[in-house]
Design a protein around this motif. Sequence first.
Motif, PDB file in Angstrom:
ATOM      1  N   LEU A 116     -15.909 101.696  45.226  1.00  0.00           N
ATOM      2  CA  LEU A 116     -15.143 100.744  46.024  1.00  0.00           C
ATOM      3  C   LEU A 116     -15.177 101.208  47.479  1.00  0.00           C
ATOM      4  N   LYS A 117     -15.256 100.265  48.414  1.00  0.00           N
ATOM      5  CA  LYS A 117     -15.282 100.633  49.837  1.00  0.00           C
ATOM      6  C   LYS A 117     -14.056 100.058  50.535  1.00  0.00           C
ATOM      7  N   LEU A 118     -13.241 100.966  51.081  1.00  0.00           N
ATOM      8  CA  LEU A 118     -12.057 100.577  51.845  1.00  0.00           C
ATOM      9  C   LEU A 118     -12.136 101.274  53.197  1.00  0.00           C
ATOM     10  N   GLU A 119     -12.132 100.514  54.270  1.00  0.00           N
ATOM     11  CA  GLU A 119     -12.238 101.106  55.610  1.00  0.00           C
ATOM     12  C   GLU A 119     -11.186 100.491  56.528  1.00  0.00           C
ATOM     13  N   GLU A 120     -10.355 101.373  57.110  1.00  0.00           N
ATOM     14  CA  GLU A 120      -9.308 100.935  58.046  1.00  0.00           C
ATOM     15  C   GLU A 120      -8.390  99.884  57.424  1.00  0.00           C
ATOM     16  N   CYS A 121      -7.978 100.119  56.174  1.00  0.00           N
ATOM     17  CA  CYS A 121      -7.106  99.162  55.478  1.00  0.00           C
ATOM     18  C   CYS A 121      -5.692  99.724  55.339  1.00  0.00           C
ATOM     19  N   LYS A 122      -4.734  98.825  55.208  1.00  0.00           N
ATOM     20  CA  LYS A 122      -3.365  99.200  54.875  1.00  0.00           C
ATOM     21  C   LYS A 122      -3.150  98.934  53.408  1.00  0.00           C
ATOM     22  N   LEU A 123      -2.747  99.971  52.664  1.00  0.00           N
ATOM     23  CA  LEU A 123      -2.462  99.837  51.238  1.00  0.00           C
ATOM     24  C   LEU A 123      -1.067 100.372  50.958  1.00  0.00           C
ATOM     25  N   HIS A 124      -0.064  99.765  51.564  1.00  0.00           N
ATOM     26  CA  HIS A 124       1.310 100.195  51.323  1.00  0.00           C
ATOM     27  C   HIS A 124       1.755  99.710  49.940  1.00  0.00           C
ATOM     28  N   ASP A 125       2.393 100.594  49.178  1.00  0.00           N
ATOM     29  CA  ASP A 125       2.941 100.244  47.858  1.00  0.00           C
ATOM     30  C   ASP A 125       1.891  99.703  46.894  1.00  0.00           C
ATOM     31  N   ALA A 126       0.659 100.142  47.026  1.00  0.00           N
ATOM     32  CA  ALA A 126      -0.400  99.713  46.091  1.00  0.00           C
ATOM     33  C   ALA A 126      -0.336 100.569  44.823  1.00  0.00           C
ATOM     34  N   ASP A 127      -0.737  99.987  43.709  1.00  0.00           N
ATOM     35  CA  ASP A 127      -0.702 100.690  42.425  1.00  0.00           C
ATOM     36  C   ASP A 127      -2.132 101.000  41.975  1.00  0.00           C
ATOM     37  N   LEU A 128      -2.491 102.289  42.066  1.00  0.00           N
ATOM     38  CA  LEU A 128      -3.831 102.724  41.664  1.00  0.00           C
ATOM     39  C   LEU A 128      -3.772 103.647  40.446  1.00  0.00           C
ATOM     40  N   ARG A 129      -2.671 103.598  39.706  1.00  0.00           N
ATOM     41  CA  ARG A 129      -2.513 104.487  38.552  1.00  0.00           C
ATOM     42  C   ARG A 129      -3.514 104.153  37.450  1.00  0.00           C
ATOM     43  N   GLY A 131      -6.527 104.307  37.138  1.00  0.00           N
ATOM     44  CA  GLY A 131      -7.816 103.699  37.488  1.00  0.00           C
ATOM     45  C   GLY A 131      -8.930 104.713  37.642  1.00  0.00           C
ATOM     46  N   ASP A 132     -10.150 104.221  37.653  1.00  0.00           N
ATOM     47  CA  ASP A 132     -11.326 105.059  37.915  1.00  0.00           C
ATOM     48  C   ASP A 132     -11.989 104.527  39.184  1.00  0.00           C
ATOM     49  N   PHE A 133     -11.780 105.248  40.279  1.00  0.00           N
ATOM     50  CA  PHE A 133     -12.350 104.861  41.569  1.00  0.00           C
ATOM     51  C   PHE A 133     -13.342 105.918  42.055  1.00  0.00           C
ATOM     52  N   SER A 134     -13.931 106.632  41.112  1.00  0.00           N
ATOM     53  CA  SER A 134     -14.824 107.734  41.468  1.00  0.00           C
ATOM     54  C   SER A 134     -15.984 107.247  42.336  1.00  0.00           C
ATOM     55  N   GLY A 135     -16.362 108.103  43.288  1.00  0.00           N
ATOM     56  CA  GLY A 135     -17.484 107.777  44.172  1.00  0.00           C
ATOM     57  C   GLY A 135     -17.146 106.761  45.246  1.00  0.00           C
ATOM     58  N   SER A 136     -15.858 106.423  45.390  1.00  0.00           N
ATOM     59  CA  SER A 136     -15.464 105.409  46.372  1.00  0.00           C
ATOM     60  C   SER A 136     -15.349 106.001  47.770  1.00  0.00           C
ATOM     61  N   SER A 137     -15.305 105.111  48.756  1.00  0.00           N
ATOM     62  CA  SER A 137     -15.067 105.502  50.135  1.00  0.00           C
ATOM     63  C   SER A 137     -13.789 104.810  50.591  1.00  0.00           C
ATOM     64  N   MET A 138     -12.750 105.603  50.908  1.00  0.00           N
ATOM     65  CA  MET A 138     -11.456 105.060  51.327  1.00  0.00           C
ATOM     66  C   MET A 138     -11.062 105.725  52.635  1.00  0.00           C
ATOM     67  N   THR A 139     -11.766 105.407  53.695  1.00  0.00           N
ATOM     68  CA  THR A 139     -11.613 106.110  54.965  1.00  0.00           C
ATOM     69  C   THR A 139     -10.718 105.336  55.946  1.00  0.00           C
ATOM     70  N   TYR A 140      -9.991 106.102  56.775  1.00  0.00           N
ATOM     71  CA  TYR A 140      -9.122 105.535  57.825  1.00  0.00           C
ATOM     72  C   TYR A 140      -8.100 104.543  57.255  1.00  0.00           C
ATOM     73  N   CYS A 141      -7.619 104.789  56.031  1.00  0.00           N
ATOM     74  CA  CYS A 141      -6.661 103.883  55.384  1.00  0.00           C
ATOM     75  C   CYS A 141      -5.260 104.498  55.392  1.00  0.00           C
ATOM     76  N   ASP A 142      -4.263 103.641  55.314  1.00  0.00           N
ATOM     77  CA  ASP A 142      -2.864 104.064  55.238  1.00  0.00           C
ATOM     78  C   ASP A 142      -2.348 103.748  53.832  1.00  0.00           C
ATOM     79  N   PHE A 143      -2.066 104.804  53.055  1.00  0.00           N
ATOM     80  CA  PHE A 143      -1.638 104.652  51.660  1.00  0.00           C
ATOM     81  C   PHE A 143      -0.128 104.882  51.491  1.00  0.00           C
ATOM     82  N   SER A 144       0.686 104.474  52.454  1.00  0.00           N
ATOM     83  CA  SER A 144       2.131 104.709  52.378  1.00  0.00           C
ATOM     84  C   SER A 144       2.721 104.170  51.078  1.00  0.00           C
ATOM     85  N   HIS A 145       3.409 105.048  50.340  1.00  0.00           N
ATOM     86  CA  HIS A 145       4.123 104.694  49.102  1.00  0.00           C
ATOM     87  C   HIS A 145       3.205 104.159  48.000  1.00  0.00           C
TER      88      HIS A 145
END
Length: 196
Positions: A116-129, A131-145
């Motif tokens: 999965l590719k996430l760049e400069e995204c806001k992911l506040h209160d997201a649920d990633l429990r 899951g299998d996101f291996s090999g993903s790129s999640m750069t410059y993101c805000d994962f608050s809560h």
Amino acid sequence: MKSNQQYYDTSFSKLSLTCAEFNDIEFEECEFVDCDLSEAKFAHCRFINCSFVRCNLSLLKIPNSRWFQISFSESKLVGIDWTTAYWPSFHVDCELEFKQCILNDCSWFGLTLQQLKLEECKLHDADLREGDFSGSSMTYCDFSHSLFMRTNLERVDFTESSHLAIDLNHNRLSGAKFSRFAALSLLESLDIELVD
């Protein structure tokens, strides 16, 4: 746009279809620009090699819809339950890309979405429990809560991402990349004291 249709290489611009309902549509190589599809429902639809630019897709309902090779940029995707979509088990990499998007309150619980590719995204209160996101790129993101628990994050690139509350004991992080400051916050889950 009508149910039970196929759209190929079509451009949709400035459509406002809030709360509309569609069934069994196939979109291939389509582009959506400046569209408001908030609270719309796309059931049993297929989105293949499509792009969404500056769209509002908040509270979009996507039961049994398939997403493959999709890019979202500068779009708002708040409160989407991605778990209701159809994710075939033979495609662990669905080639989804989000750039400068707002993905607050989304659920990805238990999904296998490798690379999965996430760049400069806001992911506040997201649920990633779970899951299998291996090999993903999640750069410059805000994962608050955002929630991570028993999540496979092996080889995920978290460079310059912030507010990562990831318990080292309950997630798989082998080969993951973190910026130095974010890596320090990971140590909070170990119940240790850092001194200068």
